[in-house]
Design an enzyme around this catalytic site. Sequence first.
Site, short mmCIF file in Angstrom:
data_model
loop_
_atom_site.label_atom_id
_atom_site.label_comp_id
_atom_site.label_asym_id
_atom_site.label_seq_id
_atom_site.Cartn_x
_atom_site.Cartn_y
_atom_site.Cartn_z
N ASP A 65 0.84 -1.20 0.00
CA ASP A 65 0.00 0.00 0.00
C ASP A 65 0.88 1.25 0.00
O ASP A 65 0.40 2.37 -0.15
CB ASP A 65 -1.00 0.00 1.17
CG ASP A 65 -0.33 -0.03 2.53
OD1 ASP A 65 0.92 -0.18 2.61
OD2 ASP A 65 -1.05 0.10 3.55
N SER A 66 2.21 1.05 0.11
CA SER A 66 3.16 2.15 -0.07
C SER A 66 3.14 2.66 -1.50
O SER A 66 3.82 3.64 -1.81
CB SER A 66 4.57 1.72 0.32
OG SER A 66 4.95 0.57 -0.41
N ASP A 104 -1.14 -6.22 -0.70
CA ASP A 104 -1.31 -5.57 0.61
C ASP A 104 -2.76 -5.16 0.79
O ASP A 104 -3.34 -4.50 -0.09
CB ASP A 104 -0.43 -4.31 0.65
CG ASP A 104 0.22 -4.09 1.99
OD1 ASP A 104 -0.05 -4.86 2.94
OD2 ASP A 104 1.02 -3.13 2.08
N LYS A 133 -1.29 -9.46 2.59
CA LYS A 133 -0.63 -9.02 3.82
C LYS A 133 -1.55 -8.05 4.53
O LYS A 133 -2.23 -7.25 3.88
CB LYS A 133 0.71 -8.34 3.51
CG LYS A 133 1.41 -7.81 4.76
CD LYS A 133 2.81 -7.31 4.47
CE LYS A 133 2.87 -5.91 3.92
NZ LYS A 133 2.25 -4.86 4.77
N GLU A 135 -1.79 -5.56 8.42
CA GLU A 135 -1.05 -5.01 9.55
C GLU A 135 -1.80 -5.27 10.86
O GLU A 135 -3.03 -5.23 10.88
CB GLU A 135 -0.86 -3.50 9.36
CG GLU A 135 -0.03 -3.15 8.14
CD GLU A 135 0.19 -1.64 7.99
OE1 GLU A 135 -0.19 -0.87 8.90
OE2 GLU A 135 0.76 -1.25 6.96
N GLU A 202 8.62 -4.48 11.02
CA GLU A 202 9.10 -3.17 10.53
C GLU A 202 9.45 -2.26 11.70
O GLU A 202 8.70 -2.16 12.68
CB GLU A 202 8.01 -2.51 9.67
CG GLU A 202 8.42 -1.12 9.18
CD GLU A 202 7.51 -0.54 8.10
OE1 GLU A 202 6.56 -1.22 7.68
OE2 GLU A 202 7.79 0.60 7.68
O1 KIV Z 1 3.60 -1.26 1.73
C1 KIV Z 1 4.78 -1.56 1.95
O2 KIV Z 1 5.70 -1.16 1.22
C2 KIV Z 1 5.08 -2.39 3.10
C3 KIV Z 1 6.51 -2.70 3.37
C4 KIV Z 1 7.16 -1.54 4.01
C5 KIV Z 1 6.66 -3.92 4.19
O3 KIV Z 1 4.19 -2.78 3.79
#
Ligand code: KIV
Length: 284
Positions: A65-66, A104, A133, A135, A202
């Site tokens: 999600d980055s 994500d 993934k 969080e 992280e």
């Molecule tokens: O979205 C992302 O890039 C991440 C990584 C920092 C693990 O979750």
Amino acid sequence: MSSSDPSAAASASTGTSPRRATTVPGVRGHKVRDAKAPLVMVTAYDAPGARMADAGGVDLILVGDSVANNVLGFDDTLRVTIEDMAYHTAAVARSRPLALVVGDMPWMSYHVEAADTVRNGAALIRAGAGAVKLEGGAVRAPMVEALVAAEIPVMGHLGLTPQSVNAMGGYKVQARDDAGAERLLADAKRLVDAGCFSIVLEGVPEAVGAMVTDEIDVPTIGIGAGARCDGQVLVLHDLLGMNPRTPKFVRRYAELGDAAVSAIAAYAADVRSGAFPAAGETYH
Ligand code: KIV
């Protein structure tokens, strides 16, 4: 061997056997303490990024999600939706990488109802992800269980979780004291019990990364969590030097941002001077 298969071509030139596709069961048992090489994960958000990552031989590609910060120009990851993530996951998956594609789950796509969580996870799987993934620790375990029950493999993410930026009061290293480290370890164990096949750690001290890695039987993948994890992940745009500033834990392996500006400036100068296009770049 197909001539368009970069990993097979690389294997032929090095005399090693062809690389195999990364699978969830293959990752689940991958511990450095069993004499395995650390897992390599990198983010990618589109087909060219995924093609480069896969040709570079990574094990996993995270459609993070980055994408919000690195591609879409937002200040945090809270702005992206499940539709955005499915769109970018599909672009990555269309490059058909051997690396396992992990999609994500964005903020609020797995926080309310288990049924919504499964529907949203399924959207990423249908877009081409092999796993998702999310969080958070014990509080998210019921959602992990619901996803796993629907045959959706889940990677956990603990420590500095960027979707909690407002609750954390900024992007701060987590689990700095004994109580925090114990809480993080309990969360990791709960995620493993719920069925996570790996956990991203992280922004935690190296000793905490090492302790969690030693205490759980699925691999930890660190980002700013020290060298003792079972793998490492970096943001593609950080490691390629495409972001002007990068955090302390990033190693910049190239300066593609500077190289791109120089290339574009050279092109602009050539157009303005009449040097481009030349005869060989013209249809006659
Ligand atoms: O979205 C992302 O890039 C991440 C990584 C920092 C693990 O979750």
